[in-house]
Design a protein around this motif. Structure first.
Motif, PDB file in Angstrom:
ATOM      1  N   GLU A   1       2.932  10.601  -9.466  1.00  0.00           N
ATOM      2  CA  GLU A   1       2.134  10.852 -10.662  1.00  0.00           C
ATOM      3  C   GLU A   1       1.257  12.108 -10.547  1.00  0.00           C
ATOM      4  OE1 GLU A   1      -0.677   7.685 -11.403  1.00  0.00           O
ATOM      5  OE2 GLU A   1      -1.918   9.126 -12.501  1.00  0.00           O
ATOM      6  N   ARG A   2       0.535  12.209  -9.451  1.00  0.00           N
ATOM      7  CA  ARG A   2      -0.466  13.288  -9.343  1.00  0.00           C
ATOM      8  C   ARG A   2       0.126  14.571  -8.790  1.00  0.00           C
ATOM      9  NH1 ARG A   2      -5.358  10.065  -8.697  1.00  0.00           N
ATOM     10  NH2 ARG A   2      -5.169   8.675 -10.468  1.00  0.00           N
ATOM     11  N   SER A   3       1.168  14.422  -7.979  1.00  0.00           N
ATOM     12  CA  SER A   3       1.616  15.545  -7.187  1.00  0.00           C
ATOM     13  C   SER A   3       3.013  16.011  -7.569  1.00  0.00           C
ATOM     14  CB  SER A   3       1.544  15.106  -5.726  1.00  0.00           C
ATOM     15  OG  SER A   3       1.786  16.130  -4.877  1.00  0.00           O
ATOM     16  N   ALA A   4       3.601  15.356  -8.589  1.00  0.00           N
ATOM     17  CA  ALA A   4       4.952  15.707  -9.064  1.00  0.00           C
ATOM     18  C   ALA A   4       6.000  15.586  -7.971  1.00  0.00           C
ATOM     19  CB  ALA A   4       4.974  17.096  -9.701  1.00  0.00           C
ATOM     20  N   ALA A   5       5.815  14.610  -7.060  1.00  0.00           N
ATOM     21  CA  ALA A   5       6.834  14.370  -6.035  1.00  0.00           C
ATOM     22  C   ALA A   5       7.945  13.504  -6.628  1.00  0.00           C
ATOM     23  CB  ALA A   5       6.212  13.649  -4.839  1.00  0.00           C
ATOM     24  N   GLN A   6       9.109  13.487  -5.967  1.00  0.00           N
ATOM     25  CA  GLN A   6      10.186  12.588  -6.373  1.00  0.00           C
ATOM     26  C   GLN A   6      10.470  11.617  -5.230  1.00  0.00           C
ATOM     27  OE1 GLN A   6      14.007  14.622  -6.823  1.00  0.00           O
ATOM     28  NE2 GLN A   6      13.516  16.029  -5.139  1.00  0.00           N
ATOM     29  N   VAL A   7      10.922  10.418  -5.588  1.00  0.00           N
ATOM     30  CA  VAL A   7      11.396   9.479  -4.571  1.00  0.00           C
ATOM     31  C   VAL A   7      12.882   9.758  -4.408  1.00  0.00           C
ATOM     32  CG1 VAL A   7      11.724   7.064  -3.953  1.00  0.00           C
ATOM     33  CG2 VAL A   7       9.643   7.764  -5.148  1.00  0.00           C
ATOM     34  N   GLY A   8      13.292  10.164  -3.209  1.00  0.00           N
ATOM     35  CA  GLY A   8      14.661  10.625  -2.988  1.00  0.00           C
ATOM     36  C   GLY A   8      14.728  12.140  -3.115  1.00  0.00           C
ATOM     37  N   TRP A   9      15.957  12.667  -3.158  1.00  0.00           N
ATOM     38  CA  TRP A   9      16.147  14.114  -3.028  1.00  0.00           C
ATOM     39  C   TRP A   9      17.023  14.706  -4.122  1.00  0.00           C
ATOM     40  CZ3 TRP A   9      16.376  10.429   0.803  1.00  0.00           C
ATOM     41  CH2 TRP A   9      15.351  10.479   1.757  1.00  0.00           C
ATOM     42  N   SER A  10      17.112  14.031  -5.272  1.00  0.00           N
ATOM     43  CA  SER A  10      18.122  14.454  -6.253  1.00  0.00           C
ATOM     44  C   SER A  10      17.801  15.793  -6.911  1.00  0.00           C
ATOM     45  CB  SER A  10      18.313  13.361  -7.312  1.00  0.00           C
ATOM     46  OG  SER A  10      17.075  13.039  -7.896  1.00  0.00           O
TER      47      SER A  10
ATOM     48  N   ARG B   1       0.833  -1.204   0.000  1.00  0.00           N
ATOM     49  CA  ARG B   1       0.000   0.000   0.000  1.00  0.00           C
ATOM     50  C   ARG B   1       0.873   1.262   0.000  1.00  0.00           C
ATOM     51  NH1 ARG B   1      -4.160  -1.160   3.779  1.00  0.00           N
ATOM     52  NH2 ARG B   1      -2.588  -0.879   5.371  1.00  0.00           N
ATOM     53  N   CYS B   2       1.939   1.256   0.780  1.00  0.00           N
ATOM     54  CA  CYS B   2       2.814   2.437   0.813  1.00  0.00           C
ATOM     55  C   CYS B   2       3.463   2.674  -0.548  1.00  0.00           C
ATOM     56  CB  CYS B   2       3.874   2.292   1.905  1.00  0.00           C
ATOM     57  SG  CYS B   2       3.173   2.495   3.556  1.00  0.00           S
ATOM     58  N   GLU B   3       3.827   1.619  -1.248  1.00  0.00           N
ATOM     59  CA  GLU B   3       4.368   1.772  -2.599  1.00  0.00           C
ATOM     60  C   GLU B   3       3.324   2.373  -3.538  1.00  0.00           C
ATOM     61  OE1 GLU B   3       7.547   2.002  -2.562  1.00  0.00           O
ATOM     62  OE2 GLU B   3       7.867   0.729  -4.314  1.00  0.00           O
ATOM     63  N   GLU B   4       2.102   1.913  -3.406  1.00  0.00           N
ATOM     64  CA  GLU B   4       1.010   2.445  -4.229  1.00  0.00           C
ATOM     65  C   GLU B   4       0.839   3.951  -3.966  1.00  0.00           C
ATOM     66  OE1 GLU B   4      -2.850   0.889  -3.113  1.00  0.00           O
ATOM     67  OE2 GLU B   4      -3.848   2.480  -4.245  1.00  0.00           O
ATOM     68  N   ILE B   5       0.876   4.316  -2.699  1.00  0.00           N
ATOM     69  CA  ILE B   5       0.669   5.726  -2.338  1.00  0.00           C
ATOM     70  C   ILE B   5       1.826   6.585  -2.857  1.00  0.00           C
ATOM     71  CG2 ILE B   5       0.508   7.333  -0.394  1.00  0.00           C
ATOM     72  CD1 ILE B   5      -0.908   4.949   1.132  1.00  0.00           C
TER      73      ILE B   5
ATOM     74  N   GLU C   1      10.676   9.546   1.015  1.00  0.00           N
ATOM     75  CA  GLU C   1      11.708   8.565   1.338  1.00  0.00           C
ATOM     76  C   GLU C   1      11.408   7.281   0.579  1.00  0.00           C
ATOM     77  OE1 GLU C   1      13.184   9.618   5.898  1.00  0.00           O
ATOM     78  OE2 GLU C   1      11.800   7.966   5.574  1.00  0.00           O
ATOM     79  N   PRO C   2      12.444   6.623   0.035  1.00  0.00           N
ATOM     80  CA  PRO C   2      12.207   5.354  -0.671  1.00  0.00           C
ATOM     81  C   PRO C   2      11.812   4.228   0.286  1.00  0.00           C
ATOM     82  CG  PRO C   2      14.556   5.877  -0.573  1.00  0.00           C
ATOM     83  CD  PRO C   2      13.844   7.056   0.005  1.00  0.00           C
ATOM     84  N   ALA C   3      11.317   3.156  -0.306  1.00  0.00           N
ATOM     85  CA  ALA C   3      10.766   2.043   0.481  1.00  0.00           C
ATOM     86  C   ALA C   3      11.791   1.412   1.418  1.00  0.00           C
ATOM     87  CB  ALA C   3      10.201   0.979  -0.466  1.00  0.00           C
ATOM     88  N   ASN C   4      13.083   1.458   1.057  1.00  0.00           N
ATOM     89  CA  ASN C   4      14.058   0.822   1.956  1.00  0.00           C
ATOM     90  C   ASN C   4      14.255   1.614   3.252  1.00  0.00           C
ATOM     91  OD1 ASN C   4      15.375   2.831   0.418  1.00  0.00           O
ATOM     92  ND2 ASN C   4      17.372   1.913   0.812  1.00  0.00           N
ATOM     93  N   ILE C   5      13.894   2.901   3.231  1.00  0.00           N
ATOM     94  CA  ILE C   5      13.965   3.695   4.465  1.00  0.00           C
ATOM     95  C   ILE C   5      12.601   3.715   5.165  1.00  0.00           C
ATOM     96  CG2 ILE C   5      14.476   5.958   5.465  1.00  0.00           C
ATOM     97  CD1 ILE C   5      16.248   6.570   3.080  1.00  0.00           C
ATOM     98  N   ALA C   6      11.547   3.829   4.378  1.00  0.00           N
ATOM     99  CA  ALA C   6      10.193   3.947   4.940  1.00  0.00           C
ATOM    100  C   ALA C   6       9.301   2.829   4.390  1.00  0.00           C
ATOM    101  CB  ALA C   6       9.609   5.313   4.591  1.00  0.00           C
ATOM    102  N   PRO C   7       9.526   1.584   4.822  1.00  0.00           N
ATOM    103  CA  PRO C   7       8.769   0.469   4.232  1.00  0.00           C
ATOM    104  C   PRO C   7       7.267   0.521   4.509  1.00  0.00           C
ATOM    105  CG  PRO C   7      10.122  -0.287   6.087  1.00  0.00           C
ATOM    106  CD  PRO C   7      10.523   1.133   5.807  1.00  0.00           C
ATOM    107  N   THR C   8       6.899   0.944   5.722  1.00  0.00           N
ATOM    108  CA  THR C   8       5.483   0.836   6.102  1.00  0.00           C
ATOM    109  C   THR C   8       4.877   2.184   6.511  1.00  0.00           C
ATOM    110  OG1 THR C   8       6.114   0.227   8.346  1.00  0.00           O
ATOM    111  CG2 THR C   8       5.685  -1.588   6.817  1.00  0.00           C
ATOM    112  N   TRP C   9       5.468   3.250   6.022  1.00  0.00           N
ATOM    113  CA  TRP C   9       4.852   4.562   6.217  1.00  0.00           C
ATOM    114  C   TRP C   9       5.276   5.441   5.055  1.00  0.00           C
ATOM    115  CZ3 TRP C   9       9.156   2.920   8.811  1.00  0.00           C
ATOM    116  CH2 TRP C   9      10.295   3.746   8.786  1.00  0.00           C
ATOM    117  N   ILE C  10       4.682   6.658   4.988  1.00  0.00           N
ATOM    118  CA  ILE C  10       4.987   7.607   3.917  1.00  0.00           C
ATOM    119  C   ILE C  10       5.663   8.818   4.544  1.00  0.00           C
ATOM    120  CG2 ILE C  10       4.013   9.103   2.125  1.00  0.00           C
ATOM    121  CD1 ILE C  10       3.573   6.128   1.561  1.00  0.00           C
TER     122      ILE C  10
END
Ligand SMILES: [Zn+2]
Length: 250
Positions: free
Chosen positions: A195-204, A185-189, A212-221
């Motif tokens: 897609e909708r909000s123009a966010a990036q995974v990570g900080w580049s 579910r967290c990956e889906e979110i 935060e990517p899934a390896n840092i935040a597996p079960t939260w956003i």
């Protein structure tokens, strides 16, 4: 001109446009630069399509669009009680200390900035509103909002992102669900926020909302604005109450 009094469209500029860009942060989203260009027009089009259900979105902020943005805010109240710092030493949003100071031995970048910003960044909160609009089936809760320097000291944390620039969200497990359901579910979110909000995974990239990517935040956003340049982190972009969040600054 006060926000809401004049039609805004491509070519408009100024503080009313900044206010608009903040309010539509979760519909694609730009930085609050006050320049109504193609990025801001896309924000308005997305809002008209997705929230207003217009068949022919035109990207022009007319009276009906202003009213719909007000309704959108009213639909999605923000609980400042759950955003407040739990340290019991500050008033909930730090003490405004350490501006321009950085962690010892670290580069002078936002990730190491020790400043206790005066509240939570408005763009994040408007983006959370859009997230809740897009995913009404999930009961989002704020796990961590503001965590001041005192709270970090108590918990032996070195990260200062929660000095107003970050929020952690969670969706409690449903009946029969386990950690794998939670991770999926967290990956889906996160995917939806990209897609909708123009966010990036990570900080580049600079000036993007970050996850935060899934390896840092597996079960939260974990959602933050730490890659914003300093000018988009001015004190006026932070708030400590619904009144401050919803009151047009222009
Ligand atoms: Zn505190």
């Amino acid at each position: 001109m006060a926000y809401g009094n004049t039609t805004l469209a491509k070519g408009s500029d100024g503080d009313e446009v900044v206010e608009l860009q903040m309010r539509l942060a979760g519909f694609r989203g730009t930085v609050p630069d006050g320049d109504f260009g193609p990025g801001t027009e896309l924000q308005v089009v997305k809002f008209q399509q997705d929230y207003m259900k217009r068949d022919a979105p035109d990207g022009v902020v007319d009276d009906a669009t202003f009213a719909a943005i007000e309704q959108f805010a009213a639909d999605q109240p923000i609980d400042f009680g759950s955003l407040a710092c739990p340290c019991s030493r500050c008033d909930g949003f730090g003490q405004g200390r350490f501006e321009g100071e950085y962690r010892a031995g670290k580069p002078h970048v936002e990730a190491y900035h020790l400043y206790e910003y005066p509240g939570v960044h408005k763009m994040l909160l408007w983006a959370v509103r859009a997230l809740k609009f897009y995913l009404p089936q999930y009961n989002f809760v704020i796990n961590s909002g503001y965590r001041c320097a005192e709270n970090n000291k108590m918990k032996n944390r070195t990260s200062t992102n929660h000095h107003g620039k970050a929020i952690d969200l969670d969706v409690p497990l449903g009946p029969g669900e386990d950690r794998r359901d939670d991770m999926r579910r967290c990956e889906e979110i996160r995917g939806l926020l990209v897609e909708r909000s123009a966010a990036q995974v990570g900080w580049s990239a600079a000036d993007r909302k970050s996850l935060e990517p899934a390896n840092i935040a597996p079960t939260w956003i974990h959602y933050d604005v730490r890659s914003y340049r300093r000018k988009y982190l001015a004190d006026g972009y932070f708030c400590i109450s619904s009144e401050q969040l919803d009151r047009p600054s222009a």
